[in-house]
Design a protein around this motif. Structure first.
Motif: not given
Length: 253
Positions: A16-18, A22-24, A27-28, A50, A53-54, A219
């Protein structure tokens, strides 16, 4: 290891670090491989969308939801030390964990553990006053929360003084100093890049009795390969992989 008496281990990942557009990290793909997730709470990374979603991904895959509060340093991804007081550390934890608790509640989930992020994690591993403030914050938020900390650190000792369930953590993708602390990320040898080297390190740490939970950083480019390799190896060794393995187990020191 004997398959007749399997050991239970937790496999966790920082996710969940986006934030914003920005996406990092992947996760999926990563969350189905782990048993616990440390979700960024908006300071070093993450944002409300985020986080939500996470949380939903965790519920979808049966992954334990955890808060990953960090220093207020997006530019440095929470990995630069800051001169904060114990009171400031306390407030940072309450603010961020509380936000994730609210988000999880609205989605039908519950935050099960807390793991400080980055520099805050490393600072509290050796600074008893910071560790005490963080443990107190977790206790006052919910004494049933599990506090994750570097194996053998001040963080874990402080959690036990507050009668919290604690989890000694080992890292699959970070190198260690001889004293058990992590090699600083400022050094070029701070990270492992070979999944099989990570497997060797994890097995050695577990054989030494130094951990109940193993972390893979979401990440890093090798995160999926590391999670797959470590998971396969632990299962091959006869371990049961489950989240929040210390629920109900408390120890005072």
């Amino acid at each position: 290891m004997s398959t007749k008496h399997p050991i239970t281990i937790d496999l966790n990942a920082d996710v969940g670090e986006g934030f914003g557009v920005y996406r990092l990290g992947a996760d999926e793909e990563l969350l189905p491989l782990v048993t616990s997730a440390n979700i960024a709470c908006g300071f070093h990374a993450g944002d409300p969308a985020t986080m939500r979603t996470t949380v939903r991904l965790c519920l979808q895959h049966g992954v334990g939801i955890g808060a990953h509060p960090g220093l207020p340093d997006r530019e440095g991804f929470g990995r630069r030390e800051m001169a904060i007081t114990p009171r400031e550390a306390y407030d940072l934890i309450v603010y961020q964990v509380g936000a994730l608790q609210a988000m999880a509640h609205t989605e039908g989930g519950t935050v099960r553990h807390v793991k400080p992020h980055g520099a805050l994690y490393n600072m509290s591993a050796t600074n008893a006053a910071l560790a005490e403030a963080i443990a107190e914050a977790v206790y006052r938020l919910d004494p049933s929360l599990v506090l994750y900390g570097l194996a053998g650190s001040e963080s874990v000792r402080a959690g036990r003084r507050f009668n919290l369930c604690t989890a000694d953590e080992a890292f699959a993708d970070r190198r260690y100093n001889p004293d058990g602390t992590l090699v600083p990320r400022s050094r070029p040898d701070a990270l492992l890049h070979d999944p099989q080297e990570a497997v060797v390190q994890v097995r050695a740490l577990l054989a030494a009795g130094r951990a109940q939970t193993v972390c893979v950083h979401g990440d890093t480019p090798e995160a999926l390969a590391f999670a797959r390799a470590v998971r396969v190896a632990l299962l091959a060794d006869g371990l049961q992989i489950k989240h929040n393995i210390l629920a109900g187990r408390k120890e005072r020191v």
